[in-house]
Design an enzyme around this catalytic site. Sequence first.
Site, mmCIF file in Angstrom:
data_model
loop_
_atom_site.group_PDB
_atom_site.id
_atom_site.type_symbol
_atom_site.label_atom_id
_atom_site.label_comp_id
_atom_site.label_asym_id
_atom_site.label_seq_id
_atom_site.Cartn_x
_atom_site.Cartn_y
_atom_site.Cartn_z
ATOM 1 N N ASP A 78 -57.359 105.848 130.064
ATOM 2 C CA ASP A 78 -58.698 105.951 129.483
ATOM 3 C C ASP A 78 -59.780 106.024 130.546
ATOM 4 O O ASP A 78 -59.564 105.700 131.714
ATOM 5 C CB ASP A 78 -58.973 104.784 128.527
ATOM 6 C CG ASP A 78 -58.941 103.428 129.222
ATOM 7 O OD1 ASP A 78 -58.088 103.233 130.117
ATOM 8 O OD2 ASP A 78 -59.752 102.547 128.874
ATOM 9 N N GLU A 145 -57.842 100.238 129.372
ATOM 10 C CA GLU A 145 -58.150 99.404 130.530
ATOM 11 C C GLU A 145 -59.630 99.089 130.603
ATOM 12 O O GLU A 145 -60.026 97.968 130.941
ATOM 13 C CB GLU A 145 -57.706 100.123 131.807
ATOM 14 C CG GLU A 145 -57.776 99.277 133.081
ATOM 15 C CD GLU A 145 -59.113 99.333 133.805
ATOM 16 O OE1 GLU A 145 -59.305 98.547 134.759
ATOM 17 O OE2 GLU A 145 -59.975 100.161 133.430
ATOM 18 N N HIS A 455 -68.418 104.993 136.345
ATOM 19 C CA HIS A 455 -68.983 104.518 135.082
ATOM 20 C C HIS A 455 -70.411 104.996 134.868
ATOM 21 O O HIS A 455 -71.094 104.507 133.979
ATOM 22 C CB HIS A 455 -68.921 102.979 134.958
ATOM 23 C CG HIS A 455 -67.539 102.421 134.921
ATOM 24 N ND1 HIS A 455 -67.282 101.087 134.672
ATOM 25 C CD2 HIS A 455 -66.326 102.991 135.076
ATOM 26 C CE1 HIS A 455 -65.984 100.878 134.698
ATOM 27 N NE2 HIS A 455 -65.376 102.032 134.940
#
Length: 481
Positions: A78, A145, A455
């Site tokens: 993921d 995760e 991110h």
Amino acid sequence: MGVLSGLEPKEVFSYFEEISSIPRASYEEEKISNYCVEFAKKHKLECIQDELKNIIIIKEATPGYEQEEPIIIQGHLDMVCEKKPDCDIDFQNEGIRLLIEGDNLTADGTTLGGDDGIAIAYALAVLASETIAHPRLEVIFTVSEEVGMEGASGIDVSMLKGRRLLNLDSEEEGFLLAGCAGGAGIKCRLPVHRVSVDGAALEITVNGLNGGHSGVEINKGRANANILMGRILIALSSCVKYNLASFAGGSKDNAIPRESKAVICLAQQDMDQARKALTRIQDELSNEYAVTDKNICITSKATEAKTQMLDDASTRQAVLFVNAMPNGIQTMSADVEGLVETSLNLGILELSEKEILLSYAVRSSVGSAKEALLEKMTYLTQAIGGTVEISGDYPAWEYKRDSAFRDKIAAVYEKMYGKPPVIEAIHAGLECGLLVGKLPGLDCISIGPDMKDVHTTEEKLSISSTKRVWEFLLEILKTKA
């Protein structure tokens, strides 16, 4: 031809481009998991897919390596799915739009998914090869995760023979990671009461922040948009009377939020006073965060009047709730200089019709400190009438003083690079701690190529570093003992 067809190593970037075309948000990994199953079938490799959609692929040793200890290669399927406000990508149905910018691979308006797509690409390239020398390989691809390591928590690895694990979820070449923080997610909820309130409505936005990974970038002093909005609301309360109508910021608890919005209801004659206060706060924050968030911006605009607002008491409690709860670094490690020991990140804030929700990622390399922080947050929330929910609790991966696998990898690195690697522990969470608990005696090391701003929509993966780490990986696999 693909966007990455001219890059080296071709086999790695070819697989990276393939998996980037497959939607793989957390909890939406079925398509990428099934892709891995089909890959294993195509290459006649043993494959296990569990109910969670975790994958284990096994490839036996190449000739001459049958007596070498097996190596487990591990990464997660993921990715964190963030996008810029003007990006129209549908993460559930579309892949990532890849771009090349000099030596960096990035994405058009979204996160790149180099965390941890590069691990999947490396592993698939090794598994597909008929020329790479290696011992028995046991490859683990986990799910979820990024939302609490749920895949690693639920996977059955009892059939594996390996006790040496190479995790490929690190983000800095030249560093061998040998320990990491444990963590948990905590959702803190406080009920609110809404009433009909007359008055004008003002929408306030905080944006332009750098954000980042709540483990890797938490020590950089970057602003959290939700925390800044809480501060703004306190400052406004000292000069105008208002009622809170909406408040939202962030979408992942492990990403430092870059934007937060709130709508307040106030008397029309107080609008100018509120805007003057916002200008003053903008100047203050621009000065405070001139180094870490130089593009910080507070904007406001009149918006459609709201018929339902929080009443006076709920407005005060909601603002108190956001500002009274801890956030950011709590303690630094006394054992490892410069290492954050305990922290938390208010990654998601949502004000609904009936409650305000604060969702945090909590991390600590000391188990008791993590538990103490969770207890503190529980106590504070319950003291003002709220409730908490703790999930995704995972243990720290403790540094081992003696590690034969680490010594081997360090020796391979020094031979290749002409200098010793940096060996350290990190504050970000890795799945090694959970897997150590499942496989007694497991010896772990984590490596990876250079990545920046994971991110976030500015995420970058170094192309040249990816090539060097690929060569490093192959050398680790072929080096005996």
